[in-house]
Scaffold this active site. Structure first.
Site, mmCIF file in Angstrom:
data_model
loop_
_atom_site.group_PDB
_atom_site.id
_atom_site.type_symbol
_atom_site.label_atom_id
_atom_site.label_comp_id
_atom_site.label_asym_id
_atom_site.label_seq_id
_atom_site.Cartn_x
_atom_site.Cartn_y
_atom_site.Cartn_z
ATOM 1 C CB ALA A 55 -16.514 1.577 3.065
ATOM 2 N N GLY A 56 -15.107 -0.679 4.617
ATOM 3 C CA GLY A 56 -15.219 -1.912 5.381
ATOM 4 C C GLY A 56 -14.327 -1.947 6.603
ATOM 5 C CG HIS A 277 -9.174 9.853 -13.193
ATOM 6 N ND1 HIS A 277 -8.153 10.682 -13.607
ATOM 7 C CD2 HIS A 277 -9.308 10.066 -11.858
ATOM 8 C CE1 HIS A 277 -7.690 11.361 -12.565
ATOM 9 N NE2 HIS A 277 -8.377 11.006 -11.498
ATOM 10 N NE ARG A 341 -11.549 12.604 -10.546
ATOM 11 C CZ ARG A 341 -11.328 11.765 -9.557
ATOM 12 N NH1 ARG A 341 -12.087 10.686 -9.429
ATOM 13 N NH2 ARG A 341 -10.363 11.983 -8.685
#
Length: 648
Positions: A55-56, A277, A341
């Site tokens: 994202a960054g 998870h 999950r």
């Protein structure tokens, strides 16, 4: 709920999504209605981006290319070390290359259903819509996705879907996508549009006249604490799974940036929504510092099972088929091993609680590839999963080609994070939050292969289109180190650092981290009860008090000091843990990865309470000693009808 735990605030709403048009048109309409900043004015504006994961990194590169002056901050030595590099299995996109019935609407539906109807429709649809552009962008950057024999991009299946929409690069998808974003970022650094600040950690947000105008950061090598200013601030600092101590996240992953912003006024959305998870390598010892994820993609060909009888300690290869329980295939025949999950994790816990778990302590289930190797041959399995099998063998000393893997659920991803509107702007004007750092588009449970999708969607396509609407109000008044708000923020950071160094107690920050992490896993983990959460809320203030009176931080703050780094992060984890437990306690329903034992169907499935809890919980920080304030954002469903989830 007793008022001493929290107080009720005014309701909030996302007013940026254009709900007056049909959902397929909303993103296009929002972009059209948004205001623009012309190229000449972009050169006069500065944007701070904290974090260089998918994202960054994508956001900094895209904003730099658009002509803004970007200041990029990260605490690793290289942007390539961001935790996005660890993602293994793939990235979703509604391309329908397999012609198996996939579409943008189906990905949207699967996302809302997978999130147990606790995500916004508008955001989830946009995520599905933008997904098709991400693959084209990544291919153009040279990301080496797997391809079929004819040269077309390959797909595989992930949990919560009955179509194959996951693009992958063996078990290194996150790494390859991050390299693509990294190359784009480095190009802008070379072009001079992005200023790099490596080995630097954000420790506070500077808010001037109600707007985010900068950050206070510490150079992790020299210890220097400095202020940095901009017209807008973007946080892309990832999730907070390490509050549980043992998680699949890198040891450096933390909550400090978003938590300090929360204490400056940014609402925190759904903090108790953490994802478990189902396929992680089980815990090995008491002093293990992190857990290793085995990609969910393995559930495409691996079959999950345990012995039918309790206490069966025979070698897996000695247990005949008739004495094995392929419990996911038995309970969920429609989805089998590819259930979402949260469901796969909870069922693994259930069979282990019954005494049918395998391996040391009985905390494991088998993930078996024997049938797949008979059907496809070992070379095909090696081509698909070879690096994952090698990693498992190196960590466990066991050969997964010859004996089944042993896996068990572990904390992985966080769906909670700072609250943002459709423009990805927080409750503090001028501060935008992207990727896992925001409360996300995923609801109460993220579908596999959607984290990479959200990070790149936010960074490449959404934020660059929405931040201009805010910046069009500029230019803003210039701010420098002499401004009272900047002075106060700098002094606040310096004061906390000096306080941590002055305590000189007897316990290490790591010992406090381990204690709060175990408490959270036991009482606010896979299964939660009112009694357990109240017990946690009694204990956490005691841990916090002891931390601030008995932590030992050696060294000084004028140099490289990893103990000081950890102490600050652990202090934030302790405060966040309390809010997570309050959020989990107030939500008296089971949804997605948040399973309350008091709220389940007769079959033991999660039981939502849509009448009372169909909302986003956005929490407002209050000074210590006062309860946090709860603001509710009602969730409305027009295109996906609320229903009890079924994967049978």
């Amino acid at each position: 709920m007793p008022l001493e735990l929290f107080t009720e605030g005014d309701p909030i709403a996302d007013t940026k999504a254009p709900t007056d048009v049909a959902i397929p048109e909303r993103w296009s309409e929002r972009k059209f209605r948004g205001r623009l900043v012309n190229p000449a004015n972009r050169r006069k504006m500065t944007i701070i981006v904290v974090g260089t994961g998918l994202a960054g990194g994508a956001a900094a590169a895209t904003l730099g290319e658009a002509g803004y002056n970007v200041k990029s901050f990260w605490y690793q030595d290289s942007p390539r070390r961001a935790h996005s590099v660890a993602a293994q299995g793939g990235i979703n996109a509604a391309k329908n290359y397999r012609n198996d019935g996939d579409s943008v609407h189906r990905l949207f539906y699967d996302t809302v259903k997978g999130g147990d109807f606790r995500s916004r429709e508008s955001n989830s649809y946009r995520l599905a819509e933008v997904s098709v552009n991400i693959i084209d962008q990544a291919v153009a950057q040279g990301v080496p996705f797997a391809r079929e024999y004819g040269g077309l991009l390959d797909n595989r299946s992930f949990g919560g879907a009955q179509v194959s929409r996951t693009f992958y690069a063996r078990g290194q998808t996150g790494q390859q996508l991050l390299y693509g974003a990294y190359q784009a970022l480095e190009r802008q650094i070379a072009a001079g549009t992005v200023e790099q600040n490596a080995r630097t950690e954000m420790l506070d947000l500077i808010v001037v006249d109600g707007r985010a105008r900068g950050i206070v950061a510490r150079d992790l090598v020299t210890g220097e604490i400095t202020s940095h200013f901009a017209d807008a601030v973007v946080l892309a600092t990832g999730g907070y799974s390490n509050v549980f101590y043992l998680s699949t996240n890198a040891m450096g992953s933390n909550t400090t940036a978003i938590w300090r912003a929360h204490k400056r006024g940014a609402y925190f959305g759904n903090p108790c929504y953490t994802q478990i998870h189902p396929t992680c390598i089980p815990v090995k010892g008491d002093y293990q510092s992190k857990l290793t994820l085995m990609s969910e993609s393995l559930r495409n060909d691996g079959r999950v099972w345990v012995p039918k009888e309790r206490g069966d300690t025979r070698d897996a290869r000695d247990i005949p088929e008739a004495e094995r329980d392929y419990y996911l295939e038995r309970i969920y025949p429609a989805f089998g091993n590819l259930v979402p999950r949260d469901i796969a994790s909870r069922q693994a816990k259930n069979v282990c609680d019954e005494g049918r778990g395998v391996g040391p302590g009985g905390l494991g289930v088998y993930l078996d590839f024997a049938d797949a190797m008979k059907r496809l041959g070992r070379p095909a399995i090696e081509a698909k999963y070879g690096n994952l099998f090698d990693m498992y063998a190196q960590i466990t000393g066991e050969n997964p080609y010859e004996t089944p893997m042993r896996v068990y659920p572990a904390v992985h991803y966080t769906m909670g994070g700072l609250w943002v509107d459709y423009d990805l702007q927080s409750s503090i004007p001028g501060m935008f939050v992207i990727g896992e750092a925001n409360f996300s588009d995923q609801g109460a449970n993220r579908l596999g292969a959607s984290a990479l999708m959200q990070g790149l969607a936010d960074g490449y396509f959404v934020l660059p289109s929405t931040i201009s609407s805010y910046l069009a109000d500029g230019p803003f008044e210039k701010v420098d180190e002499s401004h009272p708000a900047a002075v106060e923020a700098l002094q606040n950071v310096q004061g906390e650092v000096q306080k941590l160094l002055s305590i000189n107690g007897t316990r290490t920050p790591a010992s406090f981290h381990r204690e709060i992490g175990k408490l959270m896993w036991d009482l606010c983990g896979m299964e939660r009860t009112e009694e357990g959460l109240r017990k946690a809320l009694d204990r956490i203030p005691e841990i916090r008090k002891e931390f601030w009176t008995n932590v030992k931080v050696s060294g000084d703050w004028h140099s490289f000091n990893q103990t000081l780094e950890m102490a600050g992060r652990v202090a934030d984890f302790i405060e966040l843990a309390e809010l997570m437990c309050i959020d989990a306690l107030h939500r008296r329903e089971s949804c997605g990865g948040h399973f309350r034992a008091e709220s389940q169907t007769p079959e033991g499935e999660a039981l939502r309470d849509d009448e009372n809890y169909a909302y986003v919980a956005a929490w407002e920080w209050t000074p210590e000693g006062q309860p946090p304030v709860l603001h509710r954002e009602a969730l409305e469903y027009e295109y996906v009808h609320l229903a009890q989830r079924s994967y049978k």
